[in-house]
Design an enzyme around this catalytic site. Structure first.
Site, mmCIF file in Angstrom:
data_model
loop_
_atom_site.group_PDB
_atom_site.id
_atom_site.type_symbol
_atom_site.label_atom_id
_atom_site.label_comp_id
_atom_site.label_asym_id
_atom_site.label_seq_id
_atom_site.Cartn_x
_atom_site.Cartn_y
_atom_site.Cartn_z
ATOM 1 N N ALA A 261 -0.634 7.187 2.578
ATOM 2 C CA ALA A 261 0.627 7.657 1.998
ATOM 3 C C ALA A 261 1.816 7.007 2.711
ATOM 4 O O ALA A 261 1.740 6.746 3.912
ATOM 5 C CB ALA A 261 0.717 9.179 2.108
ATOM 6 N N PRO A 262 2.913 6.749 1.972
ATOM 7 C CA PRO A 262 3.157 7.085 0.564
ATOM 8 C C PRO A 262 2.626 6.097 -0.449
ATOM 9 O O PRO A 262 2.789 6.297 -1.648
ATOM 10 C CB PRO A 262 4.690 7.145 0.510
ATOM 11 C CG PRO A 262 5.127 6.150 1.533
ATOM 12 C CD PRO A 262 4.124 6.236 2.649
ATOM 13 N N GLY A 263 2.001 4.991 -0.011
ATOM 14 C CA GLY A 263 1.313 4.127 -0.958
ATOM 15 C C GLY A 263 1.895 2.735 -1.148
ATOM 16 O O GLY A 263 1.369 1.957 -1.952
ATOM 17 N N GLY A 264 2.956 2.410 -0.437
ATOM 18 C CA GLY A 264 3.561 1.093 -0.599
ATOM 19 C C GLY A 264 2.631 -0.040 -0.199
ATOM 20 O O GLY A 264 2.510 -1.049 -0.906
ATOM 21 N N LYS A 265 1.946 0.129 0.913
ATOM 22 C CA LYS A 265 1.079 -0.950 1.414
ATOM 23 C C LYS A 265 -0.179 -1.085 0.570
ATOM 24 O O LYS A 265 -0.654 -2.198 0.316
ATOM 25 C CB LYS A 265 0.727 -0.694 2.888
ATOM 26 C CG LYS A 265 1.933 -0.692 3.815
ATOM 27 C CD LYS A 265 1.541 -0.365 5.246
ATOM 28 C CE LYS A 265 2.757 -0.133 6.111
ATOM 29 N NZ LYS A 265 3.483 1.110 5.745
ATOM 30 N N ASP A 283 -5.464 9.964 2.513
ATOM 31 C CA ASP A 283 -4.406 10.683 3.223
ATOM 32 C C ASP A 283 -4.916 12.086 3.504
ATOM 33 O O ASP A 283 -5.752 12.616 2.767
ATOM 34 C CB ASP A 283 -3.110 10.757 2.402
ATOM 35 C CG ASP A 283 -1.976 11.378 3.205
ATOM 36 O OD1 ASP A 283 -1.340 10.642 3.979
ATOM 37 O OD2 ASP A 283 -1.751 12.606 3.083
ATOM 38 N N ASP A 329 -2.386 2.198 9.154
ATOM 39 C CA ASP A 329 -0.952 2.399 9.389
ATOM 40 C C ASP A 329 -0.826 3.811 9.943
ATOM 41 O O ASP A 329 -0.660 4.773 9.208
ATOM 42 C CB ASP A 329 -0.166 2.225 8.087
ATOM 43 C CG ASP A 329 1.328 2.283 8.310
ATOM 44 O OD1 ASP A 329 1.812 1.632 9.255
ATOM 45 O OD2 ASP A 329 2.019 3.006 7.558
ATOM 46 N N CYS A 382 5.300 2.598 12.497
ATOM 47 C CA CYS A 382 6.744 2.439 12.289
ATOM 48 C C CYS A 382 7.499 3.017 13.493
ATOM 49 O O CYS A 382 8.464 3.758 13.342
ATOM 50 C CB CYS A 382 7.196 3.081 10.982
ATOM 51 S SG CYS A 382 6.835 4.845 10.840
#
Length: 448
Positions: A261-265, A283, A329, A382
Site C-alpha cells: 500500500a498504497p500501490g504506486g510501486k 498489505d 518498501d 521513505c
C-alpha cells in the site's frame, strides 16, 4: 463561504489533527468533501492548515513573549493564535487588521467576550512590537530547530548523522512545497503524448530524470485533467518511481511486493512488466489491499493479486525461492515525507526508530528466503534515518552470507544521481533538498 466561517473550520481541523494525531492530508481532504468547501477556498484552507502545522514550533516561540506561560489555554484558542500569527508573519496577501478581526470574531463565537479580548490583545501587541529575533537563540541546533519547526532531538540526531549543512538543507526543504510528479501508463499513452496534451491545457511540464515514465508538473491541477481521471497517468513521487526502475523487472516474471500500500510501486511494476506475468501484493490491512486492487483496475492492469497479509508471515503463503524479484518498501518513521505530512515530525518519538528498525529487520529476514537464486530484492524506505536504512541493510547482510549488495546497482542509477553525493556504502539515500523529491532510501540485494 465567509472568511470567518472558513477560518473556524480551519481551527476545528487543526485541533483535530493535533489531538487525534491524524494525518493532515487525509483530514483536509475529508473536510473539503464533507463540508463542500468551495474551490476558491480550498487553496487558502490547505495553505493555512499545512503552514500552521509546518511552523508550529516557530509560532509557539513567537507567542511565548506575548502569552503568559502559566496561563492554560484551551486547545482551540492556542490554535486560533497560531494560525493567526502564521497568516500575519508568513502570508503577505492578507492585511493584519483583517486577520485580527476574524480571529476576534471566532473567539466571540466559540468562547466569550473575555477570550475575544485576550486574543485581540495578544495579536495587536504582536503586530505593534513584532516577533522575537530567532538569532537571539544561542545554540546552533536549537536555533535551527525553532527556525524550521523541527523537534530539537531530531535536529541533533540528523546533525550527528550527516553534519549541520545537510541537516539544515533537510529542515528548510521540509518547509517548501515539493515538485509534483506523475507517471504515465505506457500501455495506454506515451510520455510525450501526455506532455503534449497537458501543455495544450496550460500545464507546465518537463521530463523526469528518474524514470522514463515520469513527468514533472509545474503548474496546473492534474486531479481535474482527463488523463488522471481516465487512468492515463497517476501521481507518484520521483523517488518512488526510482524504486521500480531499479527493480529491473521483465515481462513474465513472478514478483512479490511485500508491503504494497498504497500501490504506486506495484502498479508501476505491472506497467514495466507490460502487464505480463504475476505480481503478489500484500498489505497488513484488507481495506488497503482492496485499494491497491482498485488502483490497478483504474490503470487497466490485470496481473496484480492484492491481498491482506503480514509481510512477516508470507512463508505461510508461498514456497521458498518462488520469486524472480521482491520489493520490500518497509514501514518506517516517514522522516523523508515530512514536507507532505508535516505532523510526522511531532508525532514520532526517538524510541519509534529502534522499534521500526526491528520490524524492518524481521520482514527482511522472513521474506528474503522467498527469492530465487540469482534474483533481486529492493529494500526501500521513505525515511532519512541511518538506523532504518544503512543499519538494517548491514545487519541483514551480516546475517545472510547467501545475499550480497548487487554490485551493478550504483552503476545503473540515473546519471543525474550518480553525480550527486547521496550514495552511501549500503545504498542510495536521497535527501529532500537534492532533487526536490521525498527523502528516500533504496538498495538492491542479490541472492548469490
Amino acid at each position: 463561504m465567509e472568511n470567518v466561517q472558513i477560518r473556524e473550520v480551519i481551527v476545528e481541523l487543526l485541533v483535530r489533527i493535533e489531538q487525534d494525531s491524524g494525518f493532515s492530508h487525509l483530514l483536509i481532504d475529508h473536510e473539503i468533501k464533507s463540508k463542500n468547501i468551495p474551490p476558491k477556498d480550498e487553496a487558502l484552507m490547505t495553505e493555512i492548515v499545512y503552514g500552521t502545522i509546518q511552523r508550529k514550533l516557530t509560532l509557539d516561540y513567537y507567542l511565548e513573549g506575548f502569552v503568559n506561560t502559566k496561563k492554560t489555554l484551551k486547545p482551540w484558542v492556542r490554535m486560533l493564535l497560531r494560525m493567526s500569527v502564521y497568516q500575519m508573519h508568513f502570508l503577505d496577501r492578507i492585511p493584519a487588521h483583517a486577520i485580527i478581526h476574524e480571529a476576534v470574531e471566532i473567539a466571540k463565537h466559540r468562547g466569550h467576550k473575555g477570550i475575544a479580548s485576550f486574543v485581540n490583545g495578544v495579536l495587536r501587541n504582536m503586530q505593534r512590537k513584532g516577533v522575537p529575533d530567532l538569532e537571539a537563540i544561542e545554540g546552533q541546533a536549537e536555533r535551527l530547530a525553532v527556525e524550521t519547526s523541527h523537534p530539537e532531538w531530531l535536529v541533533k540526531r540528523w546533525i550527528n548523522m550527516y553534519g549541520y549543512d545537510i541537516t539544515s538543507g533537510m529542515c528548510r526543504a521540509n518547509l517548501e512545497r515539493k515538485l509534483l510528479s506523475i507517471r504515465v501508463q505506457p500501455l495506454k499513452i506515451t510520455r510525450q503524448a501526455a506532455m503534449d496534451e497537458l501543455r495544450e491545457l496550460g500545464f507546465e511540464t518537463r521530463m523526469s530524470d528518474f524514470s522514463s515514465q515520469g513527468i514533472i508538473v509545474g503548474r496546473g491541477n492534474i486531479l481535474r485533467s482527463r488523463l488522471f481521471n481516465e487512468g492515463y497517468v497517476t501521481i507518484q513521487d520521483q523517488s518512488s518511481m526510482l524504486v521500480t526502475e531499479m527493480l529491473h523487472v521483465e515481462p513474465g516474471m513472478t514478483v512479490l511486493d511485500a508491503c504494497s500500500a498504497p500501490g504506486g510501486k506495484v502498479t508501476h511494476t505491472a506497467e514495466k512488466m507490460q502487464n505480463e506475468g504475476s505480481i503478489f501484493a500484500y498489505d497488513l490491512h484488507a481495506k488497503k489491499a482492496q485499494q491497491i486492487q482498485e488502483k490497478a483496475a483504474a490503470l487497466d492492469l490485470t496481473i496484480i493479486n492484492a491481498k491482506a497479509g503480514d509481510a512477516r508471515k508470507l512463508q505461510q503463503k508461498h514456497e521458498k525461492e518462488s520469486f524472480d524479484r521482491i520489493l520490500i518498501d518497509a514501514p518506517c518513521t516517514g522522516f523523508g515525507v515530512i514536507r507532505g505530512k508535516p505532523d510526522i515530525k511531532y508525532n514520532k518519538k526517538e524510541d519509534d526508530i529502534a522499534r521500526l528498525a526491528s520490524i524492518q529487520t524481521d520482514i527482511l529476514n522472513h521474506v528474503a528466503p522467498l527469492l530465487k537464486k540469482g534474483g533481486l530484492l529492493i529494500y526501500s524506505t521513505c525515511t532519512v534515518d541511518k538506523t532504518e536504512n544503512d543499519g538494517v541493510t548491514e545487519t541483514f547482510l551480516e546475517q545472510h552470507p547467501d545475499f550480497a549488495l548487487d554490485s551493478t546497482f550504483f552503476d545503473q542509477l540515473p546519471s543525474v544521481i550518480q553525480q550527486s553525493p547521496d550514495c552511501s556504502e549500503f545504498g542510495l539515500q536521497l535527501f529532500p533538498q537534492t532533487f526536490s523529491t521525498d527523502g528516500f532510501f533504496l538498495t538492491r540485494i542479490k541472492r548469490v
